[in-house]
Design an enzyme around this catalytic site. Structure first.
Site, short mmCIF file in Angstrom:
data_model
loop_
_atom_site.label_atom_id
_atom_site.label_comp_id
_atom_site.label_asym_id
_atom_site.label_seq_id
_atom_site.Cartn_x
_atom_site.Cartn_y
_atom_site.Cartn_z
N PRO A 139 0.94 -1.40 -0.50
CA PRO A 139 0.00 0.51 -0.39
C PRO A 139 0.58 0.71 0.14
O PRO A 139 1.20 1.22 0.53
CB PRO A 139 -0.77 -0.44 0.93
N GLU A 140 0.33 2.34 -1.32
CA GLU A 140 1.25 3.74 -1.42
C GLU A 140 0.17 4.18 -1.00
O GLU A 140 -1.05 3.54 -1.02
CB GLU A 140 2.50 3.71 -2.17
N LYS A 187 0.88 7.73 3.53
CA LYS A 187 -0.01 6.80 3.40
C LYS A 187 -0.83 6.30 5.79
O LYS A 187 -1.14 5.33 5.55
CB LYS A 187 1.26 5.61 3.82
N ARG A 199 16.37 0.73 -0.29
CA ARG A 199 15.51 0.55 -1.19
C ARG A 199 15.66 -0.36 -2.61
O ARG A 199 16.48 0.47 -2.60
CB ARG A 199 13.87 1.16 -1.34
#
Ligand SMILES: [Zn+2]
Length: 260
Positions: free
Chosen positions: A2-3, A59, A250
């Protein structure tokens, strides 16, 4: 995962819970309660009450209790929201396709028989009362070009790391960051402050377009770069083999030919 685009879908779904009296609170997982919250405290705060407004910052999903506290819901990497048995999103990138009620970390029952559930296999999300909203930067969907310039100025951090820094720009996750930098033709590892005014404007244009288009297509995994996110991926624009690196902590895919 979920972004902000996914959490925006969750917010729309959560709007269905407004003005419905809460008659049951389920908080079976103490780990999932954050900021010193306990099951008894969250039950006392919500039981017999109802939500009056739904909001989102980055978020973080926020449900305000009428004349009461604010419930903050975070979804981590694998969290899904269900309301009245219905999910906003059928399947999450990186998430298990399995869908099991045993992963319900938090839930509310309503007087009309409906329910809200937060289902999270990996337990990286959380529930908090009155979360500190000041710790989040401006929501990425609301940022202006001048604000983006100010947020990048003076920073030697990699451009992508700056975009992922939720305290400065809230809502951009790994997939959205790679997609907008690929579209803008900017190297994710460049120092943030090295962008020219024209490059900042270009990044801002593509940031807005990426959020708009992927929101319409159905989520942060719907980018043009997405299917090439693999070890033998090539640039969809010019065919160059993509570079796979860790940037900003990331896994990052970028094109060495047109991203500079
Ligand atoms: Zn390319």
């Amino acid at each position: 995962m979920p972004e902000m685009l996914e959490v925006e879908e969750y917010r729309r779904l959560a709007a269905r819970t407004l003005d419905r009296t809460i008659v049951g609170v389920h908080a079976p997982d103490a780990w999932f309660l954050k900021g010193g919250l306990t099951a008894s405290a969250v039950t006392a705060a919500l039981l017999g009450r109802s939500f009056s407004t739904d909001r989102r910052i980055g978020k973080l999903l926020l449900l305000d209790v009428a004349d009461g506290p604010t419930l903050g819901l975070r979804f981590g990497m694998t969290g899904r929201l269900l309301v009245d048995g219905r999910a906003a999103i059928d399947r999450l990138e990186y998430s298990s396709d399995r869908n099991d009620p045993k992963w319900d970390r938090f839930g509310l029952d309503f007087a009309d028989g409906g329910a809200l559930r937060l289902r999270d296999p990996r337990r990286l999300g959380g529930v908090e009362l009155d979360p500190d909203e000041d710790r989040l930067g401006i929501d990425a969907a609301a940022i202006g070009a001048a604000q983006l310039r100010d947020l990048l100025a003076g920073s030697e951090a990699p451009l992508k790391a700056r975009l992922l820094d939720q305290a400065r720009i809230a809502g951009i996750g790994n997939l959205l960051a790679d997609e907008m930098l690929w579209r803008a033709g900017l190297d994710p590892a460049r120092p943030a402050a090295s962008l020219s005014p024209a490059e900042v404007r270009r990044l801002h244009r593509h940031l807005r377009a990426t959020l708009d288009e992927l929101g319409t297509r159905g989520g942060s995994h719907m980018g043009d770069l997405q299917e090439m996110r693999s070890r033998d991926g090539v640039c969809p624009r010019d065919g160059a083999p993509l570079v796979r690196r860790t940037v900003g902590g990331r896994t990052t895919y970028s094109c060495p030919r047109h991203q500079r």
